[in-house]
Design a protein around this motif. Structure first.
Motif, PDB file in Angstrom:
ATOM      1  N   LYS A  46       0.864  -1.190   0.000  1.00  0.00           N
ATOM      2  CA  LYS A  46       0.000   0.000   0.000  1.00  0.00           C
ATOM      3  C   LYS A  46       0.893   1.231   0.000  1.00  0.00           C
ATOM      4  O   LYS A  46       1.724   1.402   0.908  1.00  0.00           O
ATOM      5  N   VAL A  49       0.011   8.083  -3.107  1.00  0.00           N
ATOM      6  CA  VAL A  49       0.174   8.498  -4.501  1.00  0.00           C
ATOM      7  C   VAL A  49       1.530   9.175  -4.679  1.00  0.00           C
ATOM      8  O   VAL A  49       1.916  10.050  -3.904  1.00  0.00           O
ATOM      9  N   ASP A  71      -1.322  -1.412  -4.264  1.00  0.00           N
ATOM     10  CA  ASP A  71      -2.404  -0.430  -4.221  1.00  0.00           C
ATOM     11  C   ASP A  71      -1.780   0.958  -4.387  1.00  0.00           C
ATOM     12  O   ASP A  71      -1.254   1.532  -3.442  1.00  0.00           O
ATOM     13  N   LYS A  73      -3.571   3.469  -5.627  1.00  0.00           N
ATOM     14  CA  LYS A  73      -4.726   4.377  -5.661  1.00  0.00           C
ATOM     15  C   LYS A  73      -5.182   4.727  -7.073  1.00  0.00           C
ATOM     16  O   LYS A  73      -5.864   5.722  -7.280  1.00  0.00           O
ATOM     17  N   ASP A  75      -3.438   5.848  -9.439  1.00  0.00           N
ATOM     18  CA  ASP A  75      -2.736   7.016  -9.986  1.00  0.00           C
ATOM     19  C   ASP A  75      -2.058   6.678 -11.309  1.00  0.00           C
ATOM     20  O   ASP A  75      -1.362   5.665 -11.419  1.00  0.00           O
TER      21      ASP A  75
END
Length: 202
Positions: A46, A49, A71, A73, A75
């Motif tokens: 995780k 960004v 992950d 996000k 972006d």
């Protein structure tokens, strides 16, 4: 390990059917090469960004054959990795990378012949300030993924198999493959059989 290897021979479409389509990653996450196929345990990452320090920590800590699932996000401005970072993942024996985000140095990564599934490419690099988290539950491509879940990907996309359903999903997906093959062999190539099959549906 045996079942993970066997998932390599099952299309993600059949696995998706076996899980009622509930564990598919966003359809924009695709392999850089159509021939790429992955099946392995998820080592989750995780990151905020624009950061990728946790990606490096994950590469260092993941096991041989693990799939790095990141992950980011969604972006698409900053890449989570380029060819050097992906090359380190390959050198240490990881099984592939899946990211809800983008990469860069696409030609160099393709030359590595290491399976990367992502949303595309960009030119901007990430920073290395925030630690992020590794081996924690994440949401990637709209799907919840826990460390150790099975991740299977091919040209059609990526599917996640929860750890407590691996045997069940394997049986159902294999049955779907066999049923589809029997249907094709019994109907396709014969116009009359195709018409009768369609008549029963419509």
């Amino acid at each position: 390990m045996v079942i993970m290897n066997q998932f390599m021979n099952i299309p993600t479409t059949s696995i998706s059917d076996a899980t009622s389509g509930l564990n598919n990653l966003d359809s924009t996450i695709k392999p850089l090469k159509e021939t790429y196929k992955i099946s392995g345990r998820a080592f989750t990452v995780k990151i905020p960004v624009g950061e990728n320090l946790a990606v490096l920590r994950a590469i260092r800590n993941a096991g041989i054959g693990d799939i790095l699932v990141i992950d980011a996000k969604g972006d698409t401005y900053r890449a989570i990795a380029g060819d050097f970072i992906v090359g380190m993942a390959k050198t240490l024996g990881l099984g592939g990378i899946v990211v809800d985000g983008v990469i860069r140095d696409i030609l160099g990564i393709k030359q590595l012949d290491f399976p990367v599934f992502c949303k595309g490419t960009t030119v901007a690099a990430s920073s290395k300030h925030d630690q992020g988290e590794i081996n924690v539950p994440i949401s990637c491509g709209g799907t919840t993924i826990y460390p150790g879940d099975i991740v299977v990907g091919d040209v059609d996309g990526v599917v996640v198999i929860p750890q407590n359903k691996i045997d069940e999903v394997f049986r159902k997906s294999l049955a779907k493959v066999n049923a589809d093959q029997e249907r094709s062999e019994s109907i396709l190539g014969d116009p009359d059989k195709v018409r009768r099959y369609l008549d029963n549906l419509v």
